[in-house]
Scaffold this active site. Structure first.
Site, PDB file in Angstrom:
ATOM      1  N   GLU B  60       0.799  -1.231   0.000  1.00  0.00           N
ATOM      2  CA  GLU B  60       0.000   0.000   0.000  1.00  0.00           C
ATOM      3  C   GLU B  60       0.830   1.280   0.000  1.00  0.00           C
ATOM      4  O   GLU B  60       0.560   2.192  -0.783  1.00  0.00           O
ATOM      5  CB  GLU B  60      -1.001  -0.002   1.162  1.00  0.00           C
ATOM      6  CG  GLU B  60      -2.169  -0.979   1.014  1.00  0.00           C
ATOM      7  CD  GLU B  60      -1.837  -2.367   1.548  1.00  0.00           C
ATOM      8  OE1 GLU B  60      -0.682  -2.604   1.975  1.00  0.00           O
ATOM      9  OE2 GLU B  60      -2.747  -3.224   1.552  1.00  0.00           O
ATOM     10  N   HIS B 129     -10.579  -4.515  10.037  1.00  0.00           N
ATOM     11  CA  HIS B 129     -11.276  -4.407   8.748  1.00  0.00           C
ATOM     12  C   HIS B 129     -12.632  -3.723   8.911  1.00  0.00           C
ATOM     13  O   HIS B 129     -13.559  -3.966   8.136  1.00  0.00           O
ATOM     14  CB  HIS B 129     -11.493  -5.786   8.111  1.00  0.00           C
ATOM     15  CG  HIS B 129     -10.270  -6.369   7.486  1.00  0.00           C
ATOM     16  ND1 HIS B 129      -9.214  -6.836   8.224  1.00  0.00           N
ATOM     17  CD2 HIS B 129      -9.910  -6.531   6.178  1.00  0.00           C
ATOM     18  CE1 HIS B 129      -8.272  -7.297   7.396  1.00  0.00           C
ATOM     19  NE2 HIS B 129      -8.667  -7.101   6.159  1.00  0.00           N
TER      20      HIS B 129
END
Lengths: 328, 331
Positions: B60, B129
């Site tokens: 990322e 998440h």
């Protein structure tokens, strides 16, 4: 000195001039700090001139570079002028970034310098992204990512090298090993062989004497041409030395390196002295001509410093300008 | 008008902008053939090819960094961050690089990039998440933050984001991907910094973001049954924030509750409530209230997770207290 590629004496003298400009710029910046005329701190590039000049002389204006907190050398080598640089160092409106960036953030996009970066390794993505643009749009531009041995500890660099290798991007990772990341020797911070970092990703790497501008330039010309031809990415390990401390205020350095070591590099490995000697030996310039060039650049620097000292600061209303770019 | 899912609306926005502007590229983990885990980008690689729809390694910070450099040099990248929780991984590239480049360069460099990511709990995805982290980036000058509350909003805001010359981050609520809403066939854009008044009312203002707009709307219906007229406002973007629409409403209703799925402390609810208190204090008949996610990591167990996010019942209860003039200091 390395065996030179075929060049005319103008090109050699230009390289010499560029290196002297960097040295004189840094001496002037240091003086500004020592006389308390400069806000903040700055990080000197002195000693590493052959790296920036050897590489940037192989680039075209449209090619991109990303620089580091020790970035004045890259900025000069890519074509910046003293006046706007000193204005930026002093936080003046006429600086490259209207005084908003300062020493650690000078950007000169007209010459392809996408900016110095105060996060160690922080520009690895930017340089690699510039190479992605070049490949996607087919511009033929090459990007060079300058970083020091300290950045070898940053994961971002390896993520970017991985993608550059996967996608054959026209980027050259130029690792300037000046032996110290801040106040610590590279041997205490980087495990294994530095060159192995390139081979791990299947990136072709080259180690070169970073004090030899001809060697750096010759290698750079080959790699830039090949990167432009789609053969990138490449990795360069340039062995060099930082004359000053981590920053201008880092005066007492005995706890991390010896005076003898500093003297050795300055007296036997200086990139400007050695290249000057070579120019004289090869009869490409006379000693007097080189001395005159030094004097000319010092005069230019002094004028630029004086100009910057008396230049205006940004207007107070500028503090809120440029937070966002306009969208038409 | 046809009804399409939020997922389809985002897909259409990306495809339309990629057709209009060949410098728009999409990059992220599994955005090509896989179409992301939520299937939002399905079909794009078939139309635009792997040069413009790029599957990246699981890196990322790296690919966000590439997008920053690409944006500085002529592309308009849309970066897909698979879960909003991974924002923590890209904070340097987003907040130290992308957000500051235009300012640090004195306006010479621009970073026209979009980060599209998601937010929202109650999907039984546990603490890494499920977070709603938009307040973190809204805190940083130089980044615009959009929070679509429906398929219609998601399409219009995405198209505006792609055309914006600044870093924009869009938070889609991952529980809303399959929610359908009327979306016009013809092209439209939704400007940033222009709040949407979904429901007019006279007694209390409910300012709500993203999926909390649905919560506020449901609460407003219940309140109407009890004779309380609630006005519902969706800011659409929290940076820039349409303060004027909110203040105008509160000056009319004299009461306000701010509802947002980020953690309540130091969050979006606090910011908006503070602005109301600063600028409409003498119009208020009750303290401004905040309803955010509980200040706990999002738990996995359904029995616990559902407790952490505001519900219509919470909003109704608070609104009724405000209407009755009850004190809130015990809450």
């Amino acid at each position: 000195m390395a065996k030179p590629a075929q060049k005319n004496s103008d090109a050699y003298l230009h390289m010499y001039r560029q290196m002297v400009k960097i040295r004189v710029f840094e001496d002037s910046a240091n003086e500004l700090y020592l006389t308390a005329k400069m806000p903040g701190l700055t990080h000197m590039y002195s000693g590493q001139e052959a790296v920036a000049v050897g590489i940037c002389e192989a680039l075209e204006t449209r090619d991109k570079i990303t620089s580091t907190h020790r970035g004045h050398g890259h900025c000069v080598a890519k074509g910046a002028n003293f006046k706007q640089m000193f204005c930026e160092l002093l936080g003046k409106d006429e600086g490259y970034c209207h005084g908003k960036g300062g020493s650690m953030h000078i950007a000169d996009q007209a010459n392809g310098n996408l900016g110095a970066n105060a996060i160690v390794g922080g520009s690895a993505g930017i340089a690699t992204g510039a190479a992605l643009t070049a490949k996607t749009l087919g511009t033929g531009d090459v990007a060079v990512c300058f970083f020091g041995d300290g950045a070898l500890g940053q994961g971002l660099l390896y993520e970017c090298m991985n993608m550059a290798a996967l996608w054959d991007l026209p980027v050259i990772y130029a690792c300037e090993n000046n032996l110290y990341g801040e106040y610590t020797h590279v041997s205490e911070m980087a495990a294994g062989a530095l060159m192995d970092r390139a081979s791990a990703f299947g990136i072709e790497g080259h180690e070169v004497d970073g004090q030899d501008v001809l060697a750096v330039n010759e290698l750079s010309q080959q790699l830039v041409a090949r990167a432009r031809n789609g053969e990138g990415p490449f990795f360069m390990l340039l062995n060099t030395y930082r004359y000053h401390g981590h920053h201008v205020g880092d005066i007492n350095r005995a706890y991390y390196r010896s005076k003898e070591e500093e003297t050795f590099w300055k007296e036997t490995r200086d990139p400007i002295t050695n290249f000057g000697d070579w120019l004289v030996t090869e009869k490409l310039a006379s000693f007097d001509e080189l001395q005159a060039l030094h004097a000319e650049i010092k005069t230019e620097a002094k004028a630029a410093v004086n100009y910057a000292l008396s230049a205006a600061y940004p207007a107070v209303e500028d503090v809120t300008e440029h937070v966002f770019a306009e969208t038409v | 008008m046809r009804n399409i899912t939020l997922s389809k609306a985002v897909n259409e926005a990306l495809a339309e902008e990629m057709r209009l502007d060949s410098t728009v590229i999409l990059m992220g983990e599994d955005v090509a053939e896989a179409g992301t885990p939520f299937k939002v980008t399905s079909g794009l690689v078939e139309e635009f090819g792997t040069t413009r729809v790029i599957d990246t390694p699981i890196s990322e910070p790296g690919f966000t960094g590439l997008a920053v450099g690409a944006a500085m040099t002529g592309l308009r990248p849309v970066v897909d961050i698979m879960f909003g929780d991974f924002l923590f991984l890209i904070m340097d590239q987003l907040c130290n690089q992308a957000a500051k480049t235009h300012y640090m360069s004195g306006g010479k460099l621009t970073v026209p990039m979009v980060v599209r990511t998601n937010m929202g709990a109650t999907r039984r995805s546990a603490a890494q998440h499920s977070q709603s982290l938009h307040a973190l980036v809204a805190h940083i000058p130089g980044i615009k933050v959009a929070m679509p509350s429906s398929a219609y909003e998601a399409k219009g805001l995405m198209k505006t984001a792609i055309r914006d010359n600044n870093p924009v981050i869009i938070f889609e609520d991952k529980l809303m991907y399959q929610d359908k809403a009327p979306v016009p066939e013809q092209e439209y854009l939704i400007p940033f910094g222009a709040a949407h008044i979904l429901r007019e009312g006279s007694d209390i203002t409910l300012v709500a973001t993203s999926s909390m707009v649905q919560v506020a709307q449901a609460a407003a219906l219940h309140l109407a049954e009890q004779g309380v007229s609630a006005e519902v406002i969706d800011p659409r973007t929290i940076a820039p924030l349409d303060e004027e629409t909110i203040l105008t409403s509160v000056k009319k209703t004299s009461r306000a509750i701010v509802i947002d799925e980020g953690h309540q402390s130091y969050g979006v609810t606090a910011e908006i409530a503070a602005r109301i208190a600063e600028k409409a204090f003498y119009h208020l008949d009750a303290p401004v209230q905040r309803l955010g996610a509980m200040d706990v990591p999002i738990p996995f167990s359904p029995a616990l997770e559902d407790l952490t996010v505001p519900t219509p019942d919470d909003v109704v209860a608070r609104a009724l207290m405000a209407m009755r003039g009850e004190l809130f200091h015990a809450l």
